[in-house]
Design a protein around this motif. Structure first.
Motif: not given
Ligand SMILES: C[S@@+](CC[C@H](N)C(=O)[O-])C[C@H]1O[C@@H](n2cnc3c(N)ncnc32)[C@H](O)[C@@H]1O
Lengths: 272, 764
Positions: B610-628
């Motif tokens: 995020l720091e490197e790309t300068g992307l605002e954290p709110g613009r990133l979503q992480l998808e995890l599986t249910e089991s994870a």
């Protein structure tokens, strides 16, 4: 144990059902050292070739002349190979008449001939009998009795009278004589006679065929073939000639006008 | 011996004397004669003879020439006969007249070896015809010739008698001599034979090797003690047997061929190694030499067999071979023996032969070994081996221990898969009963890979590889079972394997790329975000979607660097979009694999990117599986909290497919649920939509909203679905209805102000 193989060193079986050339020869010479089978063969042969007894006499006469010649040439030891059954005029008789101490060795492969020779020569310290097949020269010259009797560093008179025609080409008679040549000292002589069809063609061949059915087939050889047996030896005059012509003692003995009737060659060679 | 004639009675003594000379040694006598004739004295004698005697001797010599062999030249013969002539001449005239000189002349001729009967006849003739005439006696007074004639006749008779007598003696002597020679020869031959027999007897009796003699019919005639000892039969009993009684079932066929050739006289000996049964049933190994004995005419007569006992050597060889081919612990055939057998089948069996393999491995053996020690482990293996062996032996199949706790059963001449599977079933069942060792009841189970096929379609290496893979399947399918080799499954796995092997270098070579699929809000058709989806441009397989390689990457661990790379790519693009429309709420959603979610470096990696790309954290979503998410241990949960605290959105992917504890959901730092496409499928068409799916989706949406989570539906493909989802209250949708995944550049256009996706069909 009846199933046993006869070992090599045992004397051969004496088979009186079959003729033996030694005894047949004795019959030709008027001897009685023979059996019915021998006489049958001899009589059949004589019917085919009525001169046979005469030829054998001539052969035996050559033997005597040759031995006398060798004695005169100074030979003082004799080796008679294929000596047969001693009848009259044997080598030792001729030799010992002039030198009673000269050793004579008789060799034959026929066990009966050998046994008879031993009986005759019992007590004669200058005569030895060896049973051996001449086709095995190594055994012959290795024989202790022969070596004890003869001094092979000195000249020997070797006689092969009327015997090599019983040795087929397949047994390499020239090779046998060659071995002999190597064993004897220079100054030695080889005297031999040999049956041939060069003279009386038809009758000699008929006899040859008769013998072919006997235990000792006869090989008739030409003059050239007989000469070849002398390879290495220098011929003594008159070379290889019909039996009676070889150094006859008289004109009458030579049968010069009909020598070829005798169907046998004789010759003596010197080992130089 | 015949008596001399009457008129010679007075001469009886002289006759016997002459006879005595003649009956001496025939040859010696002959010798004496020839010596006498050969001496120099003969010339003097010749000189003294009268001319008549000389003439007669010449006629006589000519008459008998060639009739017999005599060791004389003609001149010598004449000289010899001259002596005899003079003797006869003297006798004719002697007073008183005696006939014995005639007799003596007869024997003298035979002694000189004038043995031919013709000699007799011709001599009698020549005497009668010429003697008186040559001696000049025919011309004496009257009566005188008559007296001389009769004297001559008596002398002739006496001569014939002497000749015949001597000849008969000579003949008999010679016959006796030659028969004696034969006798001597025979005795000598027999003595030699006896000596040779004695030697042979000694060899035969004392030899350490066994010797047996048989006739051509195979009858055993004689055996020595050694052979009797070797075979454990008494000599007499062996002699009642025949050679062919000693056929051993494992004899090499050529032994008996050689034997037949020998009996037929086609060969004179042969040598072979051959087994014999001893009388006690034990096996004797021999080095056998058999020789043919022929008789004098060359006909086969007997056989002599010599036996050397080589059992020792053989048992050593066997022991070594057995050792090399067997496992010392279980005594089962080992892998060498197994492979030898297997390759023999492939080399020698007819090509339509089928074979089967059950490749068995105990489940959890290592645990037993580790927990209870190697001794117990070994005992367990021995018991298992015994059970398996009993089971395999039932079907006559070979069981081998391949090493460790692996065993294999070879089903030769298999009748088909069914047969081999049945064997596998039996093998599993025979382990059902727990095994009691050292006070422990050990429950054992095994997994078995089953392969069954025709040999011509395969090789031994193929079969083994297949068995190995299949065993692995049985294990991975849950153990305590068999799995049957399935070539399609194998092909897939091979492909997977190929891919996973190519994965690491693919990342280095830049074969991956990221595509983006829009997420569209149902209320107004606006774009709310994109999901980043990784693609593999495989040089041979072409473009591969994540389902082909993500699980591989997870298995190999490559998912971590790959995931990081995808995250960075996605963040870079999102940063670009952030710059393009800074005021718009728009996020990029990136999948996190289970392994990534547990990677301790996850937080630092994300923060750094995020720091490197300068992307605002709110613009990133992480998808995890249910089991994870659900199975997460506390630390991992902490990680999610940290990320969420930074303002990063967390979404649960494929929601509804796991067994989520819904109550637990409220404690999680989750912002969004993505409903799996499989539920959405039930909403596809107006007519046959699945009411249950619709209710589930509705319940999920209500639940999510109750927890203050927004909901995205995946796999939206039709307007009907979109309509229904909108009615249900689902927040956003993703699927081919709106857009397929596309390169980042394609998204740029969608960010243009005022752009919306149609939610309903736009009928012109
Ligand atoms: C025809 S007689 C000759 C006898 C004597 N040499 C003569 O010429 O008055 C042939 C002799 O040769 C012998 N003989 C034949 N083959 C022989 C061989 N291979 N080795 C030794 N002697 C052999 C026979 O046994 C026989 O006694």
């Amino acid at each position: 144990m009846h199933w046993l193989e006869r070992p090599d060193w045992a004397p051969g079986e004496i088979d009186l059902e079959r003729p033996s050339v030694a005894r047949v020869y004795d019959y030709y010479l008027g001897g009685s050292h023979n059996f019915a089978v021998d006489r049958q063969l001899a009589q059949r042969a004589i019917r085919l070739m009525p001169d046979l007894p005469l030829i054998m006499q001539a052969n035996r006469a050559f033997l005597r002349r040759a031995v006398r010649f060798l004695l005169a040439a100074g030979v003082r030891q004799f080796l008679d190979i294929g000596s047969g059954i001693p009848t009259v005029g044997n080598v030792h008789e001729i030799v010992h008449a002039s030198d009673p101490d000269a050793p004579v060795v008789y060799v034959d492969s026929d066990p009966v001939a050998v046994a008879h020779s031993r009986a005759i020569l019992e007590g004669n310290r200058s005569a030895t009998v060896v049973q051996c097949d001449l086709r095995d020269p190594r055994a012959l010259f290795g024989d202790p009795a022969l070596r004890a009797a003869l001094d092979l560093s000195q000249p020997v008179g070797v006689l092969m009278i009327a015997v090599l025609h019983f040795v087929p080409d397949s047994d390499d008679p020239a090779g046998v004589v060659g071995r002999l040549y190597d064993e004897i000292a220079p100054g030695s002589y080889l005297a031999l006679t040999h049956a041939t069809a060069d003279g009386d063609q038809a009758n000699a061949r008929a006899v040859g065929e008769l013998y072919a059915q006997s235990p000792s087939p006869l090989v008739l050889r030409s003059r050239a073939e007989v000469s070849a047996l002398f390879k290495g030896f220098s011929p003594i005059d008159p070379g290889i000639v019909f039996l009676p012509v070889w150094r006859p003692e008289s004109e009458r003995d030579s049968h010069a006008h009909e020598a070829e009737r005798f169907s046998g060659y004789a010759g003596v060679g010197l080992r130089t | 011996m015949t008596s001399p004639p009457d008129r010679a009675v007075s001469t009886g003594n002289a006759v016997s004397t002459g006879n005595a000379v003649a009956t001496g040694n025939a040859v010696a006598t002959g010798n004496a004669v020839s010596t006498r004739t050969a001496g120099p004295a003969r010339n003097t004698a010749l000189a003294q003879a009268g001319p008549g005697s000389l003439r007669f001797a010449g006629s006589w010599a000519r008459a008998v020439a060639g009739t017999s062999y005599v060791p004389m030249e003609i001149a010598e013969v004449e000289q010899f006969l001259l002596t005899l002539t003079e003797k006869l001449a003297a006798a004719l005239l002697a007073e008183p007249f005696r006939s014995c000189p005639g007799y003596e002349v007869g024997t003298a001729l035979v002694d000189a070896h004038f043995t031919g009967v013709e000699t007799l006849g011709r001599t009698v003739s020549v005497l009668g015809e010429r003697l008186l005439a040559e001696l000049g006696l025919e011309t004496r007074g009257d009566g005188e010739p008559d007296e001389l004639r009769s004297r001559l006749a008596v002398l002739q008779g006496s001569f014939a008698e002497g000749f015949a007598d001597a000849l008969r003696s000579r003949t008999l002597d010679e016959q006796e001599a030659i028969r004696h020679a034969v006798l001597v020869t025979r005795e000598e031959a027999e003595r030699a034979l006896r000596a040779s027999e004695a030697r042979f007897r000694a060899v035969f009796a004392d030899a350490a090797i066994g010797i047996g003699i048989g006739d051509l019919a195979g009858n055993i005639l004689d055996v020595n003690q050694s052979l009797s000892d070797m075979l454990g039969y008494p000599v007499e009993e062996l002699c009642r047997h025949s050679a062919t009684d000693f056929v051993h079932p494992d004899d090499a066929p050529e032994v008996w061929q050689l034997y037949a050739q020998l009996v037929a006289g086609e060969r004179d000996h042969f040598r072979s190694e051959k087994r014999y049964f001893r009388k006690d049933g034990a096996v004797l190994w021999t080095d056998l030499t058999v020789s043919l004995i022929r008789d004098d005419s060359g006909e086969p007569r007997y056989m002599v067999a010599m036996f050397e006992d080589i059992s020792e050597r053989h048992s050593l060889q066997n022991r070594l071979h057995h050792q090399a081919m067997h496992d010392p612990l279980t005594h089962l055939p080992n892998r060498s023996l197994f492979f030898e057998r297997l390759s023999r089948i492939f080399a020698e069996a007819p090509e339509h032969t089928r074979l089967g393999l059950c490749y068995l491995d105990l489940d959890g053996f290592k645990v037993v070994n580790d927990a209870l020690g190697h001794d117990i482990g070994d005992q367990l293996l021995v018991t298992v081996a015994d059970r398996l062996k009993a089971c395999a032996a039932d079907g006559g199949h070979l069981l081998a221990r391949m090493g460790g706790d692996e065993f294999v059963v070879l089903v030769e001449d298999s009748q088909g898969t069914g047969q081999v599977v049945a064997v596998a079933d039996r093998l599993l069942r025979c382990l059902d009963q727990p095994i009691r060792i050292g006070g422990h009841d050990l429950a054992v189970s095994a997994s078995i890979g089953v392969v069954e096929r025709e040999i011509r379609t395969s090789s031994s290496a193929d079969v083994m590889q297949a068995a190995d893979i299949t065993l692995y399947w049985a294990k991975s399918d849950g153990k305590s079972r068999w799995a049957l080799f399935d070539s399609e499954r194998n092909d897939r796995e091979v492909a997977r394997y190929t891919l996973s092997a190519a994965l690491p270098s693919a990342l280095d070579r830049g074969e991956f790329e990221v595509e983006y699929q829009p997420l569209v809000r149902f209320s107004d058709g606006s774009l709310v975000g994109v999901e980043a989806l990784v693609r593999w441009r495989h040089p041979t397989y072409g473009r591969l979607s994540p389902d082909r390689f993500i699980s591989l990457a997870e298995e190999t661990g490559l998912i971590v660097p790959l995931g990081r790379w995808v995250l960075r790519e996605a963040c870079r693009e999102a940063r670009r979009w952030q710059d393009m429309s800074p005021d718009r709420r728009f996020f990029v959603s990136v999948n996190l694999a289970v392994r990534q979610s547990r990677d301790p470096a996850l937080v630092s990696d994300v923060t750094a990117i995020l720091e490197e790309t300068g992307l605002e954290p709110g613009r990133l979503q992480l998808e995890l599986t249910e089991s994870a998410i659900m199975g997460t241990a506390d630390e991992a949960l902490a990680v999610l909290h940290t990320l969420s605290d930074k303002g990063i959105r967390i979404a649960i992917d494929d929601f509804g497919t796991g067994y989520s504890n819904l109550a637990y959901l409220r404690h999680l730092p989750v912002h969004s649920l993505k409903i799996a496409g499989s539920f959405i499928e039930g909403l596809r068409s107006s007519e046959d939509g699945d009411p249950v799916d619709r209710q589930i989706v509705g319940a999920l949406v209500s639940l999510a909203h109750a927890l203050d989570l927004d909901v995205t539906a995946e796999g939206v493909e039709t307007f009907v679905q979109a309509e229904r989802l909108k009615v249900i209250g689902c927040d956003a949708g993703q699927g081919w209805l709106f857009a397929r995944p596309a390169p980042a550049s394609a998204i740029d256009a969608l960010l243009a102000p005022g752009f919306t996706f149609p939610i309903r069909p736009e009928y012109p």
